[in-house]
Design a protein around this motif. Structure first.
Motif, PDB file in Angstrom:
ATOM      1  N   ARG A 208       1.248  -1.298   0.451  1.00 46.89           N
ATOM      2  CA  ARG A 208       0.115  -0.156   0.124  1.00 46.89           C
ATOM      3  C   ARG A 208       0.454   0.928   0.352  1.00 46.89           C
ATOM      4  N   LYS A 209       2.036   1.410   0.675  1.00 46.56           N
ATOM      5  CA  LYS A 209       2.708   2.435   0.879  1.00 46.56           C
ATOM      6  C   LYS A 209       3.424   2.566  -0.331  1.00 46.56           C
ATOM      7  N   SER A 210       3.551   1.564  -1.024  1.00 41.91           N
ATOM      8  CA  SER A 210       4.418   1.698  -1.925  1.00 41.91           C
ATOM      9  C   SER A 210       3.763   2.133  -3.965  1.00 41.91           C
ATOM     10  N   GLY A 211       2.760   2.443  -3.532  1.00 42.74           N
ATOM     11  CA  GLY A 211       1.103   2.246  -4.476  1.00 42.74           C
ATOM     12  C   GLY A 211       0.942   1.527  -4.974  1.00 42.74           C
ATOM     13  N   LEU A 212       1.596   0.730  -5.194  1.00 38.36           N
ATOM     14  CA  LEU A 212       1.542  -0.611  -6.546  1.00 38.36           C
ATOM     15  C   LEU A 212       0.507  -1.494  -6.259  1.00 38.36           C
ATOM     16  N   PRO A 213      -0.697  -1.593  -7.463  1.00 41.07           N
ATOM     17  CA  PRO A 213      -2.093  -2.105  -7.303  1.00 41.07           C
ATOM     18  C   PRO A 213      -2.177  -3.455  -6.528  1.00 41.07           C
ATOM     19  N   MET A 214      -1.060  -4.203  -5.916  1.00 38.32           N
ATOM     20  CA  MET A 214      -1.514  -5.644  -5.467  1.00 38.32           C
ATOM     21  C   MET A 214      -2.973  -6.144  -5.879  1.00 38.32           C
ATOM     22  N   LEU A 215      -3.395  -7.124  -5.430  1.00 32.71           N
ATOM     23  CA  LEU A 215      -4.565  -7.697  -5.030  1.00 32.71           C
ATOM     24  C   LEU A 215      -4.807  -7.519  -3.628  1.00 32.71           C
ATOM     25  N   PRO A 216      -4.413  -7.130  -2.813  1.00 31.54           N
ATOM     26  CA  PRO A 216      -5.102  -7.278  -1.218  1.00 31.54           C
ATOM     27  C   PRO A 216      -5.121  -5.779  -1.245  1.00 31.54           C
ATOM     28  N   VAL A 217      -4.290  -5.140  -1.907  1.00 30.40           N
ATOM     29  CA  VAL A 217      -4.444  -3.438  -2.056  1.00 30.40           C
ATOM     30  C   VAL A 217      -6.015  -2.966  -2.747  1.00 30.40           C
ATOM     31  N   THR A 218      -5.796  -3.524  -3.566  1.00 35.78           N
ATOM     32  CA  THR A 218      -6.955  -2.812  -4.887  1.00 35.78           C
ATOM     33  C   THR A 218      -8.518  -3.864  -4.952  1.00 35.78           C
ATOM     34  N   HIS A 219      -8.922  -5.261  -4.085  1.00 42.89           N
ATOM     35  CA  HIS A 219      -9.089  -6.130  -3.911  1.00 42.89           C
ATOM     36  C   HIS A 219      -9.756  -6.015  -2.581  1.00 42.89           C
ATOM     37  N   GLY A 220      -8.554  -5.886  -1.516  1.00 40.22           N
ATOM     38  CA  GLY A 220      -9.328  -6.070  -0.074  1.00 40.22           C
ATOM     39  C   GLY A 220      -8.419  -7.807  -0.234  1.00 40.22           C
ATOM     40  N   ASN A 221      -8.560  -8.395   1.998  1.00 41.57           N
ATOM     41  CA  ASN A 221      -8.065  -9.314   2.190  1.00 41.57           C
ATOM     42  C   ASN A 221      -8.833 -10.655   2.134  1.00 41.57           C
ATOM     43  N   GLU A 222      -9.810 -10.768   2.352  1.00 38.81           N
ATOM     44  CA  GLU A 222     -11.107 -11.662   1.811  1.00 38.81           C
ATOM     45  C   GLU A 222     -10.883 -11.675   0.805  1.00 38.81           C
ATOM     46  N   PHE A 223     -10.607 -11.336  -1.011  1.00 41.59           N
ATOM     47  CA  PHE A 223     -10.735 -11.499  -2.120  1.00 41.59           C
ATOM     48  C   PHE A 223     -10.373 -12.729  -2.296  1.00 41.59           C
ATOM     49  N   THR A 224      -8.947 -11.366  -1.891  1.00 39.75           N
ATOM     50  CA  THR A 224      -7.772 -12.069  -2.097  1.00 39.75           C
ATOM     51  C   THR A 224      -7.430 -13.688  -0.985  1.00 39.75           C
ATOM     52  N   ARG A 225      -7.568 -13.870  -0.303  1.00 36.64           N
ATOM     53  CA  ARG A 225      -7.567 -15.597   0.259  1.00 36.64           C
ATOM     54  C   ARG A 225      -8.289 -16.586  -0.458  1.00 36.64           C
ATOM     55  N   LEU A 226      -9.297 -16.289  -0.996  1.00 36.95           N
ATOM     56  CA  LEU A 226     -10.979 -16.890  -1.970  1.00 36.95           C
ATOM     57  C   LEU A 226      -9.393 -16.967  -2.938  1.00 36.95           C
ATOM     58  N   GLN A 227      -8.943 -16.309  -4.174  1.00 37.61           N
ATOM     59  CA  GLN A 227      -8.539 -16.014  -5.032  1.00 37.61           C
ATOM     60  C   GLN A 227      -7.467 -17.112  -4.519  1.00 37.61           C
ATOM     61  N   VAL A 228      -6.129 -17.359  -3.989  1.00 36.89           N
ATOM     62  CA  VAL A 228      -5.279 -18.006  -3.616  1.00 36.89           C
ATOM     63  C   VAL A 228      -6.120 -19.819  -3.398  1.00 36.89           C
ATOM     64  N   TRP A 229      -7.128 -19.982  -2.448  1.00 39.95           N
ATOM     65  CA  TRP A 229      -7.727 -21.115  -2.078  1.00 39.95           C
ATOM     66  C   TRP A 229      -7.965 -21.842  -3.907  1.00 39.95           C
ATOM     67  N   LEU A 230      -8.812 -21.145  -4.837  1.00 43.39           N
ATOM     68  CA  LEU A 230      -8.869 -21.522  -6.101  1.00 43.39           C
ATOM     69  C   LEU A 230      -8.109 -21.588  -6.857  1.00 43.39           C
TER      70      LEU A 230
END
Length: 304
Positions: A208-230
């Motif tokens: 978040r500090k770096s300004g990079l649009p990584m998935l947990p930053v743009t879509h949140g923790n829960e969405f990213t966790r679901l993507q990891v499992w899928l």
């Protein structure tokens, strides 16, 4: 490409010699995994035990791939030095601390890339040289410069570069790219997102500090966790392909099933009951998963 040592901080790093500064720019632990996966591709491309000439070819190909991969890593450090300086995980790098100048880093990257390309062209084959060079451009330019700052799907699209090592290894020994090599490519391609996102989940504030649009930053923790499992579920299916296609026997299949069940279990637990500690464990297990999976392919190739 993966960050192998997520807990390193600038404070914990002792001062380095000039040689060490250039060496760490190559991200040696990442490059070791790249060369290992390329070597597996080489070994699987050769029926039975390799001859002395084939072993020599493997050694030269590994060296050439190491040089170009190290060049890509150094170029990445140059392009992302500002971002690295804002992240605890990477703030210790010589480029982030301005211990190495831009010109020095660029020259170092260029020399490594030239040396590796020349070695591959004259000592291995032209196809491997061009594929390795394309991988350099894919990671250092397409992923680092274009995709990473623009889209949260950067690691998915850019993962194609990280999945190339077994293809490079296969082409080094055969002069072409067969379906077996593409199966290995697919496994690493699908492995990369859950591996990286597990890291990104517990390093989200850094990103978040770096300004990079990584998935947990743009879509949140829960969405990213679901993507990891899928992704671990899809990866499970891909890990069965070497057995289905006839590349391997029951030895590999047994190891692949156990490892994949383990990765899926980590992914499910991460989705249902998140903690930073579990995300770290998932990240570490992903490294074990890939290394053990390819080691099983190697053992299967020689034992059965």
């Amino acid at each position: 490409m993966s960050a192998i040592d997520p807990h390193t901080t600038a404070v914990a790093r002792p001062s380095m010699s000039r040689f060490q500064q250039f060496y760490v720019l190559t991200k040696p632990r990442v490059v070791q995994l790249i060369v290992f996966c390329a070597l597996i591709g080489m070994v699987l491309a050769v029926p039975g035990l390799p001859s002395w000439m084939e072993l020599r070819q493997m050694a030269l190909a590994c060296l050439g791939i190491w040089l170009v991969a190290g060049a890509a890593a150094a170029f990445n450090c140059l392009v992302e030095k500002g971002i690295d300086a804002r992240m605890k995980r990477t703030a210790w790098r010589p480029t982030a601390k301005n211990e190495l100048g831009d010109g020095q880093t660029l020259l170092f990257s260029t020399l490594l890339c030239l040396a590796g390309s020349v070695l591959l062209y004259f000592s291995v084959n032209a196809l491997t040289m061009w594929l390795t060079l394309a991988t350099f451009v894919g990671y250092a330019v397409v992923y680092t410069v274009i995709l990473k700052p623009l889209t949260p799907q950067n690691i998915v699209i850019g993962g194609a570069s990280g999945a190339m090592p077994p293809v490079l290894g296969w082409s080094a020994m055969t002069g072409d790219v067969g379906p077996e090599a593409m199966i290995l490519f697919l496994i690493i391609f699908l492995w990369t997102p859950p591996h990286f996102w597990a890291l990104a989940l517990y390093r989200v504030e850094d990103y978040r500090k770096s300004g990079l649009p990584m998935l947990p930053v743009t879509h949140g923790n829960e969405f990213t966790r679901l993507q990891v499992w899928l992704y671990t579920l899809i990866l499970f299916a891909a890990c069965l392909l070497p057995f289905v296609y006839g590349m391997s026997s029951w030895l590999y299949l047994a190891v692949a099933v156990v490892l994949s069940i383990g990765f899926c279990a980590y992914g499910f637990r991460l989705w249902r009951n998140y903690s930073d500690a579990l995300a770290r464990k998932t990240f570490r297990f992903s490294l074990v998963h890939l290394a053990a999976l390819f080691a099983a392919l190697l053992l299967d190739h020689y034992l059965l």
